[in-house]
Design a protein around this motif. Sequence first.
Motif, PDB file in Angstrom:
ATOM      1  N   PRO A 130      82.171  31.816 -18.276  1.00 24.54           N
ATOM      2  CA  PRO A 130      80.848  31.354 -17.840  1.00 24.54           C
ATOM      3  C   PRO A 130      79.712  32.239 -18.333  1.00 24.54           C
ATOM      4  N   MET A 131      79.955  33.562 -18.390  1.00 24.04           N
ATOM      5  CA  MET A 131      78.898  34.460 -18.837  1.00 24.04           C
ATOM      6  C   MET A 131      78.649  34.318 -20.335  1.00 24.04           C
ATOM      7  N   MET A 132      79.721  34.222 -21.106  1.00 21.66           N
ATOM      8  CA  MET A 132      79.570  34.027 -22.545  1.00 21.66           C
ATOM      9  C   MET A 132      78.842  32.711 -22.838  1.00 21.66           C
ATOM     10  N   LYS A 133      79.206  31.659 -22.100  1.00 19.82           N
ATOM     11  CA  LYS A 133      78.556  30.365 -22.313  1.00 19.82           C
ATOM     12  C   LYS A 133      77.080  30.410 -21.922  1.00 19.82           C
ATOM     13  N   LEU A 134      76.772  31.071 -20.823  1.00 17.15           N
ATOM     14  CA  LEU A 134      75.380  31.186 -20.396  1.00 17.15           C
ATOM     15  C   LEU A 134      74.546  31.883 -21.460  1.00 17.15           C
TER      16      LEU A 134
END
Length: 386
Positions: A130-134
């Motif tokens: 989720p952090m990489m995608k954000l």
Amino acid sequence: MLKIAIIGAGAISRAHIEAYLAFPERCTIVAVSDIYKDKAESRIAQYQLNEAKAYSDYEELLSQDIDMVSVCTPPYTHAEVTVNFLRAGKHVLVEKPMASSLEECDAMIQAADESGKLLSVVAQNRFRTPMMKLKSVLDSGLIGPVVHSQVDSFWWRGHCYYDLWWRGTWEKEGGGCTLNHAVHHIDALLWMMGRPTELLAFMSNTSHDNAEVEDLSIAILKFADGSLGQITSSVVHHGEKQQLIFQGKEARISAPWELVASSSMDNGFPTPNPTLSAEIQAYYDNLPEVAYEGHAGQIDNVFSAIENGDPLLIDGQSGRATLELILGIYKSASTENKVQFPLTADDPFYTRKGIQENVPHFYEKSSSVENFQDRSITMGSSLKKV
């Protein structure tokens, strides 16, 4: 096959050991060191580290055939241990926070530069899908320029949490929730937004009269482009619901993932923008999953940097930038003044001595315990989703 040593056998060492064990073809743990040797022996037995030996003095390992160490000791020891291992020719992965002062950070970075060895500072939440995608959605520009960013680093810790001898002191722990809990969210904010130009902050100790340090802080940030941000750091929030929110001119996104895109009606009031929402959601959904999450993801990156010369995603400069922002919060809250960046070497908050002379002691520790029973630690109910 890289030979690994774990320095410090406390609760966080488990995350490192389990991450290394995910790569049996690339590494083997050969040593675990702790000032309480029985704790090191217990870790070895717990994980059946058959090739590992326990040590009570990490300096015995400086001359041994070891390629890389994980520094999992209390924060006030990070700089000394890291510098000694770098100078001894070992790569170092050091737990957060990087150190207790910018002066110590600079010494660690210098030691890495002079030795030619890698220095990486733990920021394991960058290595979550989720952090990489954000980050990728922000970089895409689909939400437009960010106008407001928000960090809710909400944790909860009981009163006895600060009974441990080194916790809750400016000298040993280096700070409270801002430094030791919000550090991961602050790292993520800097990764996504860059350093603010100035901030104003307040802090308090509302619930832990066995700690000198803060258990709650709030900071308001201003960035060079005029956008504003806020960071709330806490160990008094029940439920530990944590989030990063970015309000762009066109849409709002966050971790945990939530997306809202609005258009303006003729009277200026909002109406949903389903076309943009669908475009952003499709972009997010098509981004890849990370191969390894958390500490394993960061260790995989460090190994790849050692083995193949791949870029190190989180280096000493990155760890230093996170600490600089945290110290800016402490400086503003302590002096009741606005703080501008960067913090220079002549700033009182550049050194450990200067920090300790200028921060408030909300309470004084009157008693402490040497060790807690070895129990699992919680990582926050929503942090793994962030």
